[in-house]
Design an enzyme around this catalytic site. Structure first.
Site: not given
Length: 196
Positions: A76, A178, A180
């Site tokens: 990001c 993202h 994650e």
């Protein structure tokens, strides 16, 4: 082992939770000496690119990051920091990539920020996307994007315009989304990073 650059501008909890899920060891990089403990490095980032760059400069880690030969992944804002310039705060950044980070405003008619799931078209030679189906959806939250340049683009996303969802150059990689927060495919991307 992955070292996470801890410079005060990253959403570290979500990232460490994902690394725990895929059982990848990690630790925090707080000073130059810490880099030696890890064979890979992640630069996380949320919020304002200009403010993040200021914090990174204050950390004293910039020179070491630029000299790294081991794999580096920016996520990001961490990816945006790898470019040369951001319209956010009119900021000079790390210049690993000769690219600009631009605002969606006045360039798209869609709602800004770009928030939610969107499909990503990966380049065949980008190792981050190994074993990930074409046009997989990943989770995005951003108002600024990296201009699309075929020389450095590892994957493309479209949000009114095509832009770089992933970039690659030598040992440096970046993803705008993202991983994650992107379920099993995001976890696969992080696993792939451990094998580069």
């Amino acid at each position: 082992m992955i070292g996470i650059v801890n410079y005060g501008a990253g959403n570290i909890f979500s990232l460490t939770a994902a690394l725990d899920r895929i059982q990848v060891g990690y630790g925090m990089i707080n000073n130059k000496e810490d880099f030696d403990q890890f064979d890979r490095v992640i630069i996380p980032g949320v919020g304002h690119a200009g403010a993040a760059m200021s914090k990174l400069n204050e950390s004293g880690l910039v020179e070491t990051i630029l000299s790294l030969q081991k794999p580096v992944l920016g996520i990001c804002v961490g990816m945006q920091l790898l470019t040369s310039y951001s319209e956010e705060g009119d900021s000079e950044l790390l210049s690993v990539f000769p690219l600009k980070t631009l605002h969606f405003k006045n360039r798209v008619t869609l709602k800004v920020p770009h928030m939610g799931w969107n499909s990503v078209k990966a380049e065949a030679d980008c190792p981050l996307f190994k074993d990930i189906p074409e046009d997989t959806y990943f989770y995005f939250v951003h108002s600024f994007f990296i201009e699309h340049n075929p020389v450095y683009t590892g994957a493309t996303c479209n949000y009114g315009i095509d832009y770089s969802a992933a970039i690659q150059k030598d040992n440096f990689y970046g993803v705008q989304f993202h991983p994650e927060k992107s379920g099993v495919h995001g976890e696969q991307l992080l696993i792939n990073f451990t094998k580069i």
